[in-house]
Scaffold this active site. Structure first.
Site, short mmCIF file in Angstrom:
data_model
loop_
_atom_site.label_atom_id
_atom_site.label_comp_id
_atom_site.label_asym_id
_atom_site.label_seq_id
_atom_site.Cartn_x
_atom_site.Cartn_y
_atom_site.Cartn_z
N LEU A 1 0.84 -1.12 -0.15
CA LEU A 1 -0.01 0.13 0.03
C LEU A 1 0.89 1.23 0.01
CD1 LEU A 1 -2.68 -0.96 2.79
CD2 LEU A 1 -2.57 -1.69 0.44
N VAL B 1 8.36 6.97 -1.67
CA VAL B 1 9.92 6.96 -1.59
C VAL B 1 10.44 5.44 -1.05
CG1 VAL B 1 11.90 7.96 -0.13
CG2 VAL B 1 10.16 9.41 -1.28
N VAL B 2 9.37 5.00 -0.13
CA VAL B 2 9.89 3.94 0.68
C VAL B 2 9.19 2.64 -0.09
CG1 VAL B 2 9.67 2.42 2.89
CG2 VAL B 2 9.89 5.08 2.78
N ARG C 1 -2.10 6.04 -5.63
CA ARG C 1 -2.95 7.19 -5.62
C ARG C 1 -2.93 7.53 -7.19
NH1 ARG C 1 -2.71 11.49 -1.16
NH2 ARG C 1 -0.82 11.99 -2.23
N GLU D 1 9.39 -2.18 12.36
CA GLU D 1 10.59 -1.75 12.52
C GLU D 1 10.98 -0.33 12.02
OE1 GLU D 1 13.77 -0.99 14.37
OE2 GLU D 1 13.57 -3.29 14.58
N ILE E 1 17.89 1.43 11.35
CA ILE E 1 18.48 0.98 12.53
C ILE E 1 17.76 0.08 13.10
CG2 ILE E 1 19.64 1.71 14.77
CD1 ILE E 1 19.77 4.55 13.50
N LYS F 1 8.10 8.83 17.59
CA LYS F 1 9.12 7.88 17.78
C LYS F 1 9.53 7.88 19.44
CE LYS F 1 10.94 8.74 13.23
NZ LYS F 1 11.96 9.67 12.43
N GLY G 1 15.38 7.80 4.51
CA GLY G 1 15.77 7.65 2.97
C GLY G 1 14.83 6.26 2.59
N1 LIG Z 1 10.77 8.47 3.62
C1 LIG Z 1 11.53 8.19 4.69
O1 LIG Z 1 12.83 8.38 4.97
C2 LIG Z 1 10.69 7.30 5.90
C3 LIG Z 1 11.63 6.83 6.97
C4 LIG Z 1 10.78 6.09 7.85
C5 LIG Z 1 9.62 5.98 8.06
N2 LIG Z 1 8.93 6.62 6.57
C6 LIG Z 1 7.30 6.15 6.80
O2 LIG Z 1 6.95 5.54 5.71
C7 LIG Z 1 5.65 5.91 5.17
C8 LIG Z 1 5.78 6.46 3.58
O3 LIG Z 1 6.77 7.52 3.44
P1 LIG Z 1 7.56 7.81 2.23
O4 LIG Z 1 8.57 8.93 2.34
O5 LIG Z 1 7.29 6.67 1.16
O6 LIG Z 1 6.16 8.54 1.82
P2 LIG Z 1 5.74 9.28 -0.14
O7 LIG Z 1 4.74 10.16 0.42
O8 LIG Z 1 7.03 9.17 -0.57
O9 LIG Z 1 4.92 7.90 -0.29
C9 LIG Z 1 3.51 7.66 0.29
C10 LIG Z 1 2.67 7.13 -1.17
O10 LIG Z 1 1.43 6.64 -0.80
C11 LIG Z 1 0.58 7.09 -1.93
N3 LIG Z 1 -0.85 7.10 -1.22
C12 LIG Z 1 -1.32 7.98 -0.37
N4 LIG Z 1 -2.43 7.40 -0.05
C13 LIG Z 1 -2.92 6.44 -0.79
C14 LIG Z 1 -3.90 5.75 -0.81
N5 LIG Z 1 -5.17 6.07 -0.26
N6 LIG Z 1 -3.86 4.51 -1.56
C15 LIG Z 1 -2.63 4.24 -2.25
N7 LIG Z 1 -1.60 5.09 -2.12
C16 LIG Z 1 -1.64 6.12 -1.32
C17 LIG Z 1 1.07 8.45 -2.25
O11 LIG Z 1 0.55 8.73 -3.37
C18 LIG Z 1 2.54 8.38 -2.25
O12 LIG Z 1 3.05 8.02 -3.37
C19 LIG Z 1 5.20 7.21 6.11
O13 LIG Z 1 4.66 6.58 7.21
C20 LIG Z 1 6.69 7.74 6.90
O14 LIG Z 1 6.51 8.23 7.87
C21 LIG Z 1 9.51 7.21 5.81
N1 LIG Z 2 11.41 13.02 8.30
C1 LIG Z 2 12.20 11.84 8.98
C2 LIG Z 2 12.32 10.79 8.34
C3 LIG Z 2 12.36 9.40 9.05
O1 LIG Z 2 11.26 9.15 9.83
C4 LIG Z 2 13.46 12.48 9.49
O2 LIG Z 2 14.00 13.25 9.06
O3 LIG Z 2 14.15 11.61 10.00
NA NA Z 3 14.15 1.01 12.97
#
Ligand SMILES: NC(=O)c1ccc[n+]([C@@H]2O[C@H](COP(=O)([O-])OP(=O)(O)OC[C@H]3O[C@@H](n4cnc5c(N)ncnc54)[C@H](O)[C@@H]3O)[C@@H](O)[C@H]2O)c1
Ligand SMILES: N[C@@H](CCO)C(=O)O
Ligand code: NA
Length: 430
Positions: A12, A16-17, A48, A131, A138, A207, A306
């Protein structure tokens, strides 16, 4: 024995992730199969924007209907990397109801509704792993929950936000102001267009809530965490920190009270000595310092954000959850049996660095010292620098409660000779 029917994964979110999760699932497929004992198959990807080209992802798997995907009934694991509260929360509970386990990176949701989500997982006999939600790649949740399950954790103190550590590190190393350092973090892609969640400490507070809950076997919600952002930290604060042999970090601190009867969780900027291991955490890196009865001091260090590092943690959870499914087992769920009260910030005991602008005339130092004494706050050092009838007075205290310090500062502000309180910063890690 290797099972041939693949375990089916619904992804889902493919941002980025999510895009990195999909990539690693493909490139590491053979290793994942060997490690799990069955192949893992990407069975659907909810997005989306369906028109976007997603390299390495079969367009036939892409759907905009995340709800239908989690309701399919043949999905073994749902990986939620959408973020935010809704629709993520409903999608996760729906996934449990339809027989899937869940891996999530969503700290905001877990800090707010972790207890309800764990209860839903338990009710359906499924796993909820996250995690990636704390300090990205980490390994932290699993070490706290499993490796240290036989120990007693007393303190968890860490740098859990990469964006703010990058900004503070820049201010420290170049003398830049907050705005200048934030602009650079934005230009380099560390800070988001709206950096509020990071710079105001909401991300770190989420966190901290998750870490405190796991460390102390107690429910700690986002609202229980005291939070101060880092937007008010100035170049002058860094200059003062340097004079004390310190730097400034945005810290998440979860502590068990000295009598063991309560806990606290807080996020705020603090001075720490350059000799402390957290002082040398540079750039966008994260590190978490854990203190426990038997193990003593442990430090966990690495990339906290990242796409690829965060996906590493998601994949680790995915392997664990898949293994559990194959053995018809579940991993550890929520452990909140200790049910310790979370004390307010006023009960937190630490040291303080207070910078005052005062009139430079006889008796002022004595007046100021009296106010500290009246509130039971013991002074460690005082440094005064005069300039044209005015002076800057820097007081560093011994350990005192936040309530006593607040009372002291209120009384200081009422003194005619105190022109202003330039800054108050906690001193940690000594
Ligand atoms: N980017 C990081 O470094 C990082 C680090 C740790 C945790 N996270 C967590 O990971 C999660 C995702 O972060 P991200 O950086 O990949 O965000 P992002 O905004 O790059 O990706 C989220 C994606 O979800 C999609 N989306 C939104 N609503 C939707 C729906 N209803 N159905 C399907 N797709 C939908 C968006 O279009 C987007 O592409 C968040 O909870 C964030 O806190 C991110
Ligand atoms: N925005 C967060 C992403 C990781 O949760 C940070 O800068 O650490
Ligand atoms: Na972790």
């Amino acid at each position: 024995m290797m099972r041939t029917r693949p375990l089916k994964v619904a992804l889902l979110g493919c941002g980025v992730v999510g895009s990195e999760v999909a990539r690693i699932m493909t490139t590491h497929a053979d290793d994942l199969t060997a490690r799990i004992g069955a192949p893992v198959e990407l069975a659907g990807v909810a997005v989306r924007r369906p028109d976007r080209v997603r390299e390495g992802i079969d367009p036939a798997l892409v759907t905009t209907d995340a709800t239908a995907l989690v309701k399919r009934g043949d999905i073994d694991v749902v990986v939620e990397v959408i973020g935010g509260i809704e629709p993520a929360r409903t999608l996760i509970t729906t996934a449990f109801e339809h027989g899937a386990s869940v891996v999530s990176a969503n700290k905001a949701l877990l800090a707010q509704d972790g207890a309800a989500l764990h209860a839903a997982a338990d009710e359906h006999g499924k796993d909820l792993y996250y995690e990636a939600a704390v300090a990205g790649a980490i390994p932290l949740i699993r070490p706290l929950r499993e490796s240290l399950a036989g120990d007693k954790i007393n303190r968890v103190m860490g740098i859990v936000n990469g964006t703010t550590n990058f900004i503070l590190d820049k201010m420290d190393s170049t003398g830049a102001g907050y705005q200048e350092a934030l602009d650079e973090a934005t230009a380099l892609g560390y800070a988001e267009a709206d950096p509020t969640a990071d710079v105001e400490g909401f991300d770190a507070a989420a966190k901290a809530a998750i870490l405190a809950g796991i460390a102390f076997h107690t429910r700690v919600r986002l609202d229980d965490v005291y939070r101060e952002g880092m937007t008010e930290v100035t170049a002058a604060d860094f200059a003062s920190a340097k004079e004390m042999g310190c730097t400034i970090k945005l810290l998440a601190i979860c502590e068990r009270a000295a009598d063991g009867a309560s806990v606290t969780a807080r996020v705020h900027p603090a001075m720490i000595p350059l000799s402390h291991p957290l002082a040398s955490v540079r750039g966008a890196y994260n590190a978490v310092f854990v203190e426990s009865d038997a193990a003593g001091q442990l430090m966990f260090y690495g990339p906290g954000a990242g796409g690829s590092p965060t996906a590493s943690a998601v994949l680790g959870d995915l392997v664990a959850v898949c293994r559990n499914r194959l053995s018809d087992a579940t991993g550890p769920g929520e452990s909140a049996y200790a049910a310790l009260p979370v004390s307010p910030m006023g009960d937190v005991v630490t040291r303080y660095h207070i910078s005052l602008d005062v009139a430079d005339k006889p008796g002022v130092l004595a007046q100021v010292a009296t106010v500290f004494a009246e509130h039971g706050v013991s002074i460690d050092t005082v440094r005064q620098q005069g300039k044209d009838g005015e002076a800057s007075l820097v007081v560093v205290t011994h350990r005192a409660s936040d309530a006593a310090l607040t009372g002291t500062v209120e009384a200081l502000r009422k003194l005619d000779t105190v022109r202003g309180v330039a800054s108050i910063m906690r001193v940690e890690g000594e």
